[in-house]
Design an enzyme around this catalytic site. Structure first.
Site, PDB file in Angstrom:
ATOM      1  N   ASP A 102      47.411  49.280  41.962  1.00 59.31           N
ATOM      2  CA  ASP A 102      48.449  50.253  41.649  1.00 59.31           C
ATOM      3  C   ASP A 102      47.913  51.294  40.668  1.00 59.31           C
ATOM      4  OD1 ASP A 102      49.179  49.484  38.819  1.00 59.31           O
ATOM      5  OD2 ASP A 102      49.637  47.590  39.802  1.00 59.31           O
ATOM      6  N   LYS A 103      48.626  52.394  40.562  1.00 60.10           N
ATOM      7  CA  LYS A 103      48.128  53.546  39.798  1.00 60.10           C
ATOM      8  C   LYS A 103      47.793  53.194  38.359  1.00 60.10           C
ATOM      9  CE  LYS A 103      49.156  58.405  38.858  1.00 60.10           C
ATOM     10  NZ  LYS A 103      50.077  59.535  39.104  1.00 60.10           N
TER      11      LYS A 103
END
Length: 227
Positions: A102-103
């Protein structure tokens, strides 16, 4: 292994001849795979060179396998329309990430143009380990470790058993063989913890080692499964 991967089926499709004619070619030792006469039982992969006499039927294809240190704040996408994408950091065409981070997370990603690698790396039945170093917002106790290891219900399903090792009061390592969406963050949240840092440090036999943030190196396919 499906018969569709085997040499006779490959030759039938590639040469447009019958099974009987294929067997005659094999018996006459007119077929070579990677320079060697071989049996009918061998499986043919895209990286194999196949020859009939002195004619190449299939040229060997070389795949790229890349270990990359994804920085936090980068989206796991090659979409050029997204400013903070992998595409903005990598000079390669035709590759894709194997799995996601995820970011907000950082660490090791594998990238390749070999479509077969995805299943072999990410499907839980292949049991390819993914190891993470995690920092949470409060002191870790034995109950936390036990619950994480035994599995926690997130998104309607219980996570598979995993390995957890306490590194310090706020840091732990966790090894998973599955990769549900934001799995570690969701597991910690269920136990009342918030993840502050999440860094993937290993996938299969490939470790992040001395890679710097945003850097990459070429690896070999066999390295991924040697652990």
């Amino acid at each position: 292994m499906s018969f569709r991967n085997k040499l006779p089926h490959f030759l039938v499709k590639k040469l447009g001849i019958s099974n009987k004619e294929v067997m005659e070619l094999l018996i006459a030792k007119r077929i070579k795979v990677n320079g060697k006469v071989t049996s009918a039982n061998v499986a043919i992969e895209p990286e194999d060179e196949v020859m009939l006499d002195n004619t190449i039927i299939q040229a060997s294809k070389e795949f790229k396998y890349i270990a990359f240190y994804k920085p936090a704040g980068i989206e796991t996408t090659l979409n050029e329309d997204i400013a903070d994408s992998l595409k903005s950091l990598l000079p390669f065409e035709g590759i894709f990430p194997v799995g996601r981070l995820d970011k907000a997370s950082e660490g090791l990603m594998l990238l390749t143009d070999d479509g077969r690698l995805y299943d072999k790396t990410l499907r839980k039945e292949f049991k390819t380990e993914k190891e993470y170093l995690v920092k949470v917002d409060k002191c870790i106790d034995s109950d936390f470790v036990e619950n994480m290891q035994n599995g926690i219900t997130i998104m309607g399903k219980k996570t598979l058993p995993c390995k957890v090792h306490i590194e310090s009061d706020f840091w732990f390592k966790i090894i998973l063989v599955q990769g549900l969406n934001r799995q570690i963050r969701r597991m910690c949240y269920k136990l009342g913890y918030e993840v502050k840092v999440l860094k993937r440090i290993r996938m299969g036999g490939v470790s992040i080692d001395n890679l710097q943030v945003g850097a990459w190196r070429f690896i070999k396919k066999k390295d991924i499964f040697e652990h």
